[in-house]
Design a protein around this motif. Structure first.
Motif, PDB file in Angstrom:
ATOM      1  N   SER A  22       0.848  -1.103  -0.314  1.00 22.81           N
ATOM      2  CA  SER A  22       0.153  -0.059   0.066  1.00 22.81           C
ATOM      3  C   SER A  22       0.962   1.021  -0.118  1.00 22.81           C
ATOM      4  O   SER A  22       2.036   1.648   0.513  1.00 22.81           O
ATOM      5  CB  SER A  22      -0.852  -0.330   1.161  1.00 22.81           C
ATOM      6  N   TYR A  23       0.145   2.594  -0.018  1.00 22.88           N
ATOM      7  CA  TYR A  23       0.702   3.727  -0.453  1.00 22.88           C
ATOM      8  C   TYR A  23       1.202   3.779   0.824  1.00 22.88           C
ATOM      9  O   TYR A  23       2.898   4.270   1.359  1.00 22.88           O
ATOM     10  CB  TYR A  23      -0.001   5.330  -0.980  1.00 22.88           C
ATOM     11  N   LYS A  24       1.003   3.379   2.499  1.00 31.28           N
ATOM     12  CA  LYS A  24       0.887   3.963   3.615  1.00 31.28           C
ATOM     13  C   LYS A  24       2.374   3.345   3.552  1.00 31.28           C
ATOM     14  O   LYS A  24       3.432   3.420   4.349  1.00 31.28           O
ATOM     15  CB  LYS A  24      -0.400   3.820   4.667  1.00 31.28           C
ATOM     16  N   ASP A  25       2.372   1.707   2.622  1.00 34.00           N
ATOM     17  CA  ASP A  25       3.971   0.922   3.833  1.00 34.00           C
ATOM     18  C   ASP A  25       5.094   1.589   2.916  1.00 34.00           C
ATOM     19  O   ASP A  25       5.986   1.573   3.457  1.00 34.00           O
ATOM     20  CB  ASP A  25       3.246  -0.272   2.548  1.00 34.00           C
ATOM     21  N   ILE A  26       4.716   1.999   1.608  1.00 30.35           N
ATOM     22  CA  ILE A  26       5.916   2.741   1.362  1.00 30.35           C
ATOM     23  C   ILE A  26       6.395   3.601   1.794  1.00 30.35           C
ATOM     24  O   ILE A  26       7.435   4.744   2.078  1.00 30.35           O
ATOM     25  CB  ILE A  26       6.103   2.923   0.225  1.00 30.35           C
ATOM     26  N   GLN A  27       5.216   4.548   2.145  1.00 34.55           N
ATOM     27  CA  GLN A  27       5.630   6.156   3.123  1.00 34.55           C
ATOM     28  C   GLN A  27       5.975   6.044   3.772  1.00 34.55           C
ATOM     29  O   GLN A  27       7.322   6.488   4.724  1.00 34.55           O
ATOM     30  CB  GLN A  27       3.716   6.429   3.396  1.00 34.55           C
ATOM     31  N   LYS A  28       5.958   5.154   4.581  1.00 36.64           N
ATOM     32  CA  LYS A  28       6.459   4.532   6.225  1.00 36.64           C
ATOM     33  C   LYS A  28       8.205   4.095   5.993  1.00 36.64           C
ATOM     34  O   LYS A  28       9.052   4.763   6.157  1.00 36.64           O
ATOM     35  CB  LYS A  28       5.858   3.226   6.796  1.00 36.64           C
ATOM     36  N   ALA A  29       8.180   3.366   4.912  1.00 32.89           N
ATOM     37  CA  ALA A  29       9.129   2.740   4.054  1.00 32.89           C
ATOM     38  C   ALA A  29      10.387   3.996   3.631  1.00 32.89           C
ATOM     39  O   ALA A  29      11.682   3.503   3.957  1.00 32.89           O
ATOM     40  CB  ALA A  29       9.184   1.707   3.547  1.00 32.89           C
ATOM     41  N   LYS A  31      10.193   6.367   5.157  1.00 33.27           N
ATOM     42  CA  LYS A  31      10.294   7.484   5.538  1.00 33.27           C
ATOM     43  C   LYS A  31       9.738   9.662   4.792  1.00 33.27           C
ATOM     44  O   LYS A  31      10.587   9.970   5.146  1.00 33.27           O
ATOM     45  CB  LYS A  31      12.004   7.532   6.244  1.00 33.27           C
ATOM     46  N   ASN A  32       8.736   8.744   4.623  1.00 35.20           N
ATOM     47  CA  ASN A  32       8.450   9.786   3.995  1.00 35.20           C
ATOM     48  C   ASN A  32       8.787  10.534   2.746  1.00 35.20           C
ATOM     49  O   ASN A  32       8.675  11.622   2.474  1.00 35.20           O
ATOM     50  CB  ASN A  32       7.638  10.907   5.260  1.00 35.20           C
ATOM     51  N   PHE A  33       9.453   9.822   2.438  1.00 36.80           N
ATOM     52  CA  PHE A  33       9.586  10.077   0.935  1.00 36.80           C
ATOM     53  C   PHE A  33      11.156  10.997   1.028  1.00 36.80           C
ATOM     54  O   PHE A  33      11.375  11.889   0.061  1.00 36.80           O
ATOM     55  CB  PHE A  33       8.671  10.531  -0.441  1.00 36.80           C
ATOM     56  N   THR A  34      11.681  10.687   1.562  1.00 37.90           N
ATOM     57  CA  THR A  34      12.756  11.510   2.017  1.00 37.90           C
ATOM     58  C   THR A  34      14.867  10.982   1.776  1.00 37.90           C
ATOM     59  O   THR A  34      15.618  12.307   0.831  1.00 37.90           O
ATOM     60  CB  THR A  34      13.302  11.928   3.783  1.00 37.90           C
ATOM     61  N   THR A  35      14.458  10.279   1.215  1.00 40.35           N
ATOM     62  CA  THR A  35      16.373  10.414   0.518  1.00 40.35           C
ATOM     63  C   THR A  35      15.814   9.530  -1.003  1.00 40.35           C
ATOM     64  O   THR A  35      15.408   8.378  -1.642  1.00 40.35           O
ATOM     65  CB  THR A  35      16.350   8.700   1.488  1.00 40.35           C
ATOM     66  N   VAL A  36      16.319  10.655  -1.309  1.00 39.75           N
ATOM     67  CA  VAL A  36      16.070  10.548  -3.330  1.00 39.75           C
ATOM     68  C   VAL A  36      17.615  10.360  -3.068  1.00 39.75           C
ATOM     69  O   VAL A  36      18.306  10.533  -3.777  1.00 39.75           O
ATOM     70  CB  VAL A  36      16.227  11.865  -3.409  1.00 39.75           C
ATOM     71  N   LEU A  37      17.716   8.841  -4.566  1.00 38.15           N
ATOM     72  CA  LEU A  37      18.360   7.712  -5.019  1.00 38.15           C
ATOM     73  C   LEU A  37      18.189   8.745  -6.615  1.00 38.15           C
ATOM     74  O   LEU A  37      20.284   8.755  -6.653  1.00 38.15           O
ATOM     75  CB  LEU A  37      18.171   6.626  -5.065  1.00 38.15           C
ATOM     76  N   VAL A  45      13.804   8.071  -7.705  1.00 39.47           N
ATOM     77  CA  VAL A  45      13.758   7.267  -6.868  1.00 39.47           C
ATOM     78  C   VAL A  45      13.915   7.091  -5.479  1.00 39.47           C
ATOM     79  O   VAL A  45      14.779   8.237  -5.543  1.00 39.47           O
ATOM     80  CB  VAL A  45      15.282   6.214  -7.924  1.00 39.47           C
ATOM     81  N   TYR A  46      13.163   6.226  -5.021  1.00 35.81           N
ATOM     82  CA  TYR A  46      13.836   6.869  -3.078  1.00 35.81           C
ATOM     83  C   TYR A  46      14.769   5.267  -2.541  1.00 35.81           C
ATOM     84  O   TYR A  46      14.399   4.256  -3.649  1.00 35.81           O
ATOM     85  CB  TYR A  46      12.720   7.168  -2.491  1.00 35.81           C
ATOM     86  N   LYS A  47      15.355   5.845  -1.580  1.00 35.68           N
ATOM     87  CA  LYS A  47      15.640   4.532  -0.689  1.00 35.68           C
ATOM     88  C   LYS A  47      15.050   4.077   0.724  1.00 35.68           C
ATOM     89  O   LYS A  47      14.233   5.215   1.273  1.00 35.68           O
ATOM     90  CB  LYS A  47      17.030   5.112   0.142  1.00 35.68           C
ATOM     91  N   ALA A  48      14.573   3.108   0.625  1.00 32.23           N
ATOM     92  CA  ALA A  48      13.711   2.273   1.819  1.00 32.23           C
ATOM     93  C   ALA A  48      13.834   1.671   2.044  1.00 32.23           C
ATOM     94  O   ALA A  48      14.726   0.263   1.634  1.00 32.23           O
ATOM     95  CB  ALA A  48      12.562   2.031   0.868  1.00 32.23           C
ATOM     96  N   ALA A  49      13.684   0.830   3.331  1.00 37.83           N
ATOM     97  CA  ALA A  49      13.989   0.223   4.239  1.00 37.83           C
ATOM     98  C   ALA A  49      12.793  -0.711   4.505  1.00 37.83           C
ATOM     99  O   ALA A  49      11.913  -0.491   5.312  1.00 37.83           O
ATOM    100  CB  ALA A  49      14.501   0.263   5.667  1.00 37.83           C
ATOM    101  N   MET A  50      12.232  -1.939   4.186  1.00 37.43           N
ATOM    102  CA  MET A  50      11.523  -2.045   4.807  1.00 37.43           C
ATOM    103  C   MET A  50      11.069  -2.926   5.435  1.00 37.43           C
ATOM    104  O   MET A  50      12.281  -2.817   6.434  1.00 37.43           O
ATOM    105  CB  MET A  50      11.409  -3.405   3.866  1.00 37.43           C
ATOM    106  N   PRO A  51      10.081  -3.380   6.528  1.00 35.36           N
ATOM    107  CA  PRO A  51       9.664  -4.000   8.136  1.00 35.36           C
ATOM    108  C   PRO A  51      10.128  -5.251   7.716  1.00 35.36           C
ATOM    109  O   PRO A  51      11.092  -5.599   9.438  1.00 35.36           O
ATOM    110  CB  PRO A  51       8.335  -4.610   7.966  1.00 35.36           C
ATOM    111  N   LEU A  55      17.064  -3.654   2.412  1.00 34.17           N
ATOM    112  CA  LEU A  55      17.003  -2.309   2.269  1.00 34.17           C
ATOM    113  C   LEU A  55      16.462  -2.374  -0.357  1.00 34.17           C
ATOM    114  O   LEU A  55      16.826  -3.242  -0.380  1.00 34.17           O
ATOM    115  CB  LEU A  55      18.728  -1.578   1.814  1.00 34.17           C
ATOM    116  N   VAL A  56      15.586  -1.571   0.297  1.00 33.28           N
ATOM    117  CA  VAL A  56      14.916  -1.039  -1.180  1.00 33.28           C
ATOM    118  C   VAL A  56      15.385  -0.065  -2.012  1.00 33.28           C
ATOM    119  O   VAL A  56      15.272   1.087  -1.117  1.00 33.28           O
ATOM    120  CB  VAL A  56      13.857  -2.167  -1.688  1.00 33.28           C
TER     121      VAL A  56
END
Length: 344
Positions: A22-29, A31-37, A45-51, A55-56
């Motif tokens: 869901s969008y909320k899952d990705i938003q959390k992963a 950190k509200n789309f803060t790290t732009v790759l 493209v954003y860096k994210a950490a899944m539950p 790292l994705v």
């Protein structure tokens, strides 16, 4: 918009094995789309950490892009069935109202173009460049020869070659890819300037041999570190104009490799790359032949303990000075040639 959502959900209903978020899952992963790759034609493209702690990289489709919607669908449908160690792995996707996102394995060392053209102090060794060439050829070989039906990438370029923590390469970005067809239907020109097959630009027909042309350009990037959008072809063409009819690839070798590469291996790889650029597509080698040729260069390294030139460092300095002066001369010749061309 409601119709678009319904059609897309129907399209992915049969997909298996790729988690949907869901969008909320990705938003959390993210950190509200803060790290732009990075930023691509598809979107940011954003860096994210899944539950799970994995790292994705999350690629977000611009919501107002109809072309992007097609690319999104193409990429998910293709990557759901394409699995190879030299292709970037799709680990999830998001369809949530107007939101479209693709979730990939995280590639620690970013893309090849950044290594070749940024001011990073990290230099790609000749051994690493040969390994990258081999990895990319295996990825393309899987697309052309292993996938059923075969897949033509259509946007091969150094920015779409991603590097993992061990500097092993994987082919990415399948938004423009197509399953190979054998009819005469044509689609609009798509791809990236500097990497596009001239035959494709004149006929509007893209084949496996168009991918081969793009791969040849990538090989020359590895050898020269000259950007295809900044005169690479001019340098290649000038290097092959010799009194004896033989190419002098040493003239355009990346100066960071002088004294740190095997001249014979450089010549062999450049000869392979040049065959990929043949103006007649059918005379370009197949990807299977290219993979074998690159493997033979790497095998040659293993049976020769002497992989580095035997010349001393002062000899290398002299070579470096000569190459720098030659490259200045090549640049001047290119400028002069542009000046002498008749104006439209």
């Amino acid at each position: 918009m409601a119709k678009r959502n319904a059609n897309t959900k129907d399209l992915f209903a049969s997909l298996s094995g790729i988690p949907r978020y869901s969008y909320k899952d990705i938003q959390k992963a993210t950190k509200n789309f803060t790290t732009v790759l990075g930023q691509g034609s598809f979107g940011p493209v954003y860096k994210a950490a899944m539950p799970t702690g994995e790292l994705v990289a999350v690629k977000v489709l611009s919501s107002n892009s109809s072309q992007g919607e097609k690319e999104f669908q193409t990429e998910v449908l293709l990557l759901s069935r394409l699995h190879h160690r030299n292709l970037v792995n799709l680990v999830g996707y998001c369809i949530d109202k107007s939101q479209r996102m693709l979730i990939y394995e995280f590639m620690t060392n970013g893309n090849l173009a950044n290594f070749l053209y940024s001011d990073s102090p990290r230099i790609l060794s000749w051994e690493e460049r040969l390994q990258i060439a081999s990895d990319v050829s295996h990825g393309i070989e899987y697309l052309h020869e292993g996938a059923i039906p075969p897949v033509i990438h259509r946007d091969l370029k150094s920015a779409n070659i991603l590097l993992d923590k061990s500097m092993r390469a994987k082919v990415a970005d399948f938004g423009l890819s197509k399953e190979e067809t054998f009819d005469d239907r044509k689609s609009g020109l798509k791809g990236t300037y500097g990497y596009m097959d001239p035959d494709y630009m004149s006929t509007n027909q893209f084949t496996k041999k168009s991918d081969i042309y793009s791969f040849g350009i990538i090989l020359f990037e590895l050898i020269t570190a000259i950007n295809p959008q900044q005169g690479l072809l001019d340098y290649i063409n000038l290097a092959v104009i010799g009194e004896d009819g033989k190419a002098d690839w040493e003239e355009i070798l990346d100066k960071k490799l002088v004294g740190r590469s095997n001249p014979e291996e450089v010549r062999l790889l450049a000869d392979i790359a040049y065959k990929c650029l043949h103006k007649t597509p059918r005379k370009r080698p197949s990807i299977a032949d290219l993979t074998l040729s690159i493997s033979s260069i790497r095998h040659r390294r293993l049976i020769n303990s002497d992989t580095l030139p035997s010349s001393r460092s002062d000899d290398a300095s002299g070579i470096l000075g000569r190459i720098e002066s030659q490259q200045v001369e090549l640049s001047n010749m290119t400028s002069l040639r542009s000046y002498m061309l008749p104006q439209a």
